[in-house]
Design a protein around this motif. Structure first.
Motif, PDB file in Angstrom:
ATOM      1  N   THR A 215      48.839  38.057  60.357  1.00  0.00           N
ATOM      2  CA  THR A 215      49.984  37.436  61.028  1.00  0.00           C
ATOM      3  C   THR A 215      50.179  37.973  62.448  1.00  0.00           C
ATOM      4  O   THR A 215      49.794  39.106  62.744  1.00  0.00           O
ATOM      5  CB  THR A 215      51.272  37.680  60.200  1.00  0.00           C
ATOM      6  OG1 THR A 215      52.367  37.055  60.868  1.00  0.00           O
ATOM      7  CG2 THR A 215      51.584  39.163  60.024  1.00  0.00           C
ATOM      8  N   PHE A 216      50.778  37.150  63.279  1.00  0.00           N
ATOM      9  CA  PHE A 216      51.207  37.592  64.609  1.00  0.00           C
ATOM     10  C   PHE A 216      52.640  38.130  64.570  1.00  0.00           C
ATOM     11  O   PHE A 216      53.200  38.491  65.594  1.00  0.00           O
ATOM     12  CB  PHE A 216      51.104  36.434  65.612  1.00  0.00           C
ATOM     13  CG  PHE A 216      49.685  36.117  65.989  1.00  0.00           C
ATOM     14  CD1 PHE A 216      49.054  36.810  67.016  1.00  0.00           C
ATOM     15  CD2 PHE A 216      48.967  35.153  65.299  1.00  0.00           C
ATOM     16  CE1 PHE A 216      47.739  36.556  67.347  1.00  0.00           C
ATOM     17  CE2 PHE A 216      47.643  34.882  65.627  1.00  0.00           C
ATOM     18  CZ  PHE A 216      47.024  35.583  66.652  1.00  0.00           C
ATOM     19  N   SER A 217      53.251  38.130  63.389  1.00  0.00           N
ATOM     20  CA  SER A 217      54.665  38.497  63.297  1.00  0.00           C
ATOM     21  C   SER A 217      54.922  39.989  63.425  1.00  0.00           C
ATOM     22  O   SER A 217      55.998  40.395  63.847  1.00  0.00           O
ATOM     23  CB  SER A 217      55.231  38.064  61.933  1.00  0.00           C
ATOM     24  OG  SER A 217      55.244  36.679  61.826  1.00  0.00           O
ATOM     25  N   LYS A 218      53.964  40.797  63.008  1.00  0.00           N
ATOM     26  CA  LYS A 218      54.262  42.224  62.876  1.00  0.00           C
ATOM     27  C   LYS A 218      53.777  42.993  64.099  1.00  0.00           C
ATOM     28  O   LYS A 218      54.529  43.236  65.021  1.00  0.00           O
ATOM     29  CB  LYS A 218      53.651  42.749  61.571  1.00  0.00           C
ATOM     30  CG  LYS A 218      54.077  41.963  60.335  1.00  0.00           C
ATOM     31  CD  LYS A 218      55.562  42.019  60.099  1.00  0.00           C
ATOM     32  CE  LYS A 218      55.984  41.104  58.954  1.00  0.00           C
ATOM     33  NZ  LYS A 218      57.425  41.125  58.720  1.00  0.00           N
ATOM     34  N   VAL A 219      52.479  43.330  64.109  1.00  0.00           N
ATOM     35  CA  VAL A 219      52.001  44.192  65.188  1.00  0.00           C
ATOM     36  C   VAL A 219      52.100  43.491  66.553  1.00  0.00           C
ATOM     37  O   VAL A 219      52.328  44.124  67.574  1.00  0.00           O
ATOM     38  CB  VAL A 219      50.570  44.675  64.860  1.00  0.00           C
ATOM     39  CG1 VAL A 219      49.510  43.671  65.256  1.00  0.00           C
ATOM     40  CG2 VAL A 219      50.292  46.022  65.479  1.00  0.00           C
ATOM     41  N   HIS A 220      51.968  42.157  66.571  1.00  0.00           N
ATOM     42  CA  HIS A 220      52.053  41.430  67.840  1.00  0.00           C
ATOM     43  C   HIS A 220      53.493  41.081  68.222  1.00  0.00           C
ATOM     44  O   HIS A 220      53.734  40.559  69.306  1.00  0.00           O
ATOM     45  CB  HIS A 220      51.221  40.143  67.769  1.00  0.00           C
ATOM     46  CG  HIS A 220      49.744  40.395  67.715  1.00  0.00           C
ATOM     47  ND1 HIS A 220      49.028  40.840  68.792  1.00  0.00           N
ATOM     48  CD2 HIS A 220      48.860  40.296  66.697  1.00  0.00           C
ATOM     49  CE1 HIS A 220      47.751  40.990  68.451  1.00  0.00           C
ATOM     50  NE2 HIS A 220      47.630  40.670  67.178  1.00  0.00           N
ATOM     51  N   GLY A 221      54.433  41.319  67.324  1.00  0.00           N
ATOM     52  CA  GLY A 221      55.845  41.141  67.654  1.00  0.00           C
ATOM     53  C   GLY A 221      56.241  39.707  67.962  1.00  0.00           C
ATOM     54  O   GLY A 221      57.094  39.464  68.810  1.00  0.00           O
ATOM     55  N   LEU A 222      55.648  38.734  67.252  1.00  0.00           N
ATOM     56  CA  LEU A 222      55.956  37.326  67.560  1.00  0.00           C
ATOM     57  C   LEU A 222      56.594  36.596  66.378  1.00  0.00           C
ATOM     58  O   LEU A 222      56.435  35.375  66.246  1.00  0.00           O
ATOM     59  CB  LEU A 222      54.670  36.600  67.985  1.00  0.00           C
ATOM     60  CG  LEU A 222      54.094  37.037  69.336  1.00  0.00           C
ATOM     61  CD1 LEU A 222      52.758  36.357  69.594  1.00  0.00           C
ATOM     62  CD2 LEU A 222      55.081  36.719  70.459  1.00  0.00           C
ATOM     63  N   CYS A 223      57.339  37.316  65.543  1.00  0.00           N
ATOM     64  CA  CYS A 223      57.847  36.647  64.333  1.00  0.00           C
ATOM     65  C   CYS A 223      58.854  35.552  64.672  1.00  0.00           C
ATOM     66  O   CYS A 223      59.035  34.610  63.890  1.00  0.00           O
ATOM     67  CB  CYS A 223      58.405  37.639  63.329  1.00  0.00           C
ATOM     68  SG  CYS A 223      59.691  38.679  63.957  1.00  0.00           S
ATOM     69  N   GLY A 224      59.484  35.635  65.851  1.00  0.00           N
ATOM     70  CA  GLY A 224      60.428  34.578  66.238  1.00  0.00           C
ATOM     71  C   GLY A 224      59.756  33.237  66.477  1.00  0.00           C
ATOM     72  O   GLY A 224      60.441  32.208  66.512  1.00  0.00           O
ATOM     73  N   LEU A 225      58.450  33.240  66.636  1.00  0.00           N
ATOM     74  CA  LEU A 225      57.739  31.976  66.890  1.00  0.00           C
ATOM     75  C   LEU A 225      57.039  31.425  65.665  1.00  0.00           C
ATOM     76  O   LEU A 225      56.782  30.225  65.600  1.00  0.00           O
ATOM     77  CB  LEU A 225      56.688  32.179  67.998  1.00  0.00           C
ATOM     78  CG  LEU A 225      57.220  32.158  69.418  1.00  0.00           C
ATOM     79  CD1 LEU A 225      56.096  32.478  70.390  1.00  0.00           C
ATOM     80  CD2 LEU A 225      57.794  30.789  69.755  1.00  0.00           C
ATOM     81  N   ARG A 226      56.644  32.288  64.729  1.00  0.00           N
ATOM     82  CA  ARG A 226      55.936  31.926  63.508  1.00  0.00           C
ATOM     83  C   ARG A 226      54.488  31.517  63.780  1.00  0.00           C
ATOM     84  O   ARG A 226      54.192  30.376  64.144  1.00  0.00           O
ATOM     85  CB  ARG A 226      56.631  30.791  62.725  1.00  0.00           C
ATOM     86  CG  ARG A 226      58.122  30.846  62.643  1.00  0.00           C
ATOM     87  CD  ARG A 226      58.637  32.031  61.829  1.00  0.00           C
ATOM     88  NE  ARG A 226      58.249  31.963  60.430  1.00  0.00           N
ATOM     89  CZ  ARG A 226      57.521  32.909  59.822  1.00  0.00           C
ATOM     90  NH1 ARG A 226      57.117  33.974  60.492  1.00  0.00           N
ATOM     91  NH2 ARG A 226      57.224  32.780  58.564  1.00  0.00           N
ATOM     92  N   ALA A 227      53.589  32.437  63.656  1.00  0.00           N
ATOM     93  CA  ALA A 227      52.158  32.133  63.702  1.00  0.00           C
ATOM     94  C   ALA A 227      51.432  33.131  62.800  1.00  0.00           C
ATOM     95  O   ALA A 227      51.607  34.343  62.930  1.00  0.00           O
ATOM     96  CB  ALA A 227      51.611  32.232  65.119  1.00  0.00           C
TER      97      ALA A 227
END
Ligand SMILES: Cc1ncc(COP(=O)(O)O)c(C=O)c1O
Length: 358
Positions: A215-227
């Motif tokens: 996921t891009f939600s955790k280490v990449h810090g993009l959970c607000g976008l959902r990928a």
């Protein structure tokens, strides 16, 4: 007259969402998010994409699949994209499960897994974690039958924060019958110090039934976008996932942000390093408070409050002090707390509040 909902709705558990977001000045340590905002380059990529929002997003997520293919050395046809990795998980359940089929997973584990059986009418076979709150792979293997369609290993495990060694997973996969789709949910793999997060990718070459869920939600810090994405051992699953989902499931901003995020791996490593330093120091203070912690290999800890402390009281005391964490009971373990490691300031607020309460 009251609406009459389907039998499925009676079976599907209600996802235990974190509450209290309406308060101001909160310390958000309940959802295992990154405490760091998106990188400036990622924000710039999102801004560039804004001008295209009169168009639907690329339905085949081609740039993102190409970037992931280059990054991980996996053929694009074996990469699935999702509206968050949960989307892939739920779609995999829909594609693989039905009444008469079985899905095996450990418990406590990620709270979305029970949805898969409930939504499909398949049987859920849950296997308790071992005494160190790790997956018990031998016990899981013993539950596999001809009816097993899906088996999920969450590594590192949410909510208990523990990981099993990749060598043990490789041995397990060697024994797993090839008719079983094995999802290795690696949402937090970059924080795991037991193994290199690149190492599991090699397993895909030997196991067409293996799916690495990331996921891009955790280490990449993009959970607000959902990928989210899945790296698969064959192109079967990516193909059928597209049959069961709505078109354009991954929005244009998320695709653009994810492509850009992949170009900044050095910053990802720097963030993980900061997070690991916080993990060390927070764990030390928690242990000094007399709390029992699982061996965290993630960006959150799992702590046991002990018989003399009420989970509910600690939760409400923390909330009153503006600190949101996750209670253990809805996650499958009474008397525990799951707490995300935040910035040094956020962690200090949590630790001071907890010390006051204990
Ligand atoms: C183990 C695990 N898998 C998957 C996810 C889903 O992440 P997302 O849907 O944001 O990609 C989470 C989120 O908390 C998680 O903890």
């Amino acid at each position: 007259m009251a609406l009459e909902f389907s039998e499925r709705i009676r079976r599907i558990p209600y996802y235990p969402v974190a509450g209290g977001y309406a308060q101001e000045e909160l310390v958000l340590l309940a959802s295992n998010e990154s405490p760091y905002p998106p990188l400036p380059e990622v924000r710039a990529a999102i801004e560039r994409e804004l001008a295209t929002l009169n168009r639907y997003p690329d339905p085949s997520n081609s740039l993102l699949r190409r970037a992931l293919g280059d990054r991980y050395g996996v053929a694009e046809s074996r990469i699935a994209i999702g509206n968050g990795s949960c989307d892939i998980l739920l779609a995999a359940g829909e594609a693989l499960l039905e009444p008469g089929a079985e899905v095996v997973y450990a418990w406590p584990s990620f709270s979305v897994y029970p949805h898969l059986s409930a939504a499909s009418g398949a049987r859920a076979v849950t296997v308790p974690l071992d005494s160190s709150e790790r997956h018990d792979l031998a016990a899981m293997l013993a539950e596999v039958t001809v009816a097993t369609r899906l088996l999920i290993i969450c590594n590192p495990n949410n909510p208990t924060s523990t990981a099993v060694a990749l060598k043990d997973i490789a041995d397990f996969l060697a024994e797993l019958p090839p008719h079983v789709c094995a999802i290795l949910d690696e949402a937090y793999c970059e924080f795991n110090l037991l193994d290199d997060s690149e190492a599991s990718i090699e397993l895909l070459e030997h196991h067409p039934n293996l799916v690495l869920l990331r996921t891009f939600s955790k280490v990449h810090g993009l959970c607000g976008l959902r990928a989210g994405f899945a790296l698969c051992g064959s192109d079967d699953l990516p193909r059928v996932l597209d049959q069961v989902r709505q078109p354009f499931f991954c929005n244009a901003l998320a695709q653009a942000a994810a492509v850009e995020a992949l170009a900044h791996e050095d910053e990802v490593i720097a963030r993980v390093t900061r997070n690991l330093a916080e993990r060390e120091s927070v764990n030390e203070r928690l242990r000094a408070l007399g709390l029992v912690l699982a061996d965290s290999q993630t960006n959150f800890c799992w702590l046991h409050l002990g018989a003399e402390r009420e989970e509910r009281e600690v939760m409400s005391g923390l909330r009153e002090r503006g600190v949101l964490v996750r209670a253990g009971t809805p996650l499958g373990c009474e008397g525990a707390l799951r707490v995300t490691y935040g910035t040094p300031q956020e962690n200090a607020r949590f630790l001071d509040a907890l010390a006051e309460l204990l």
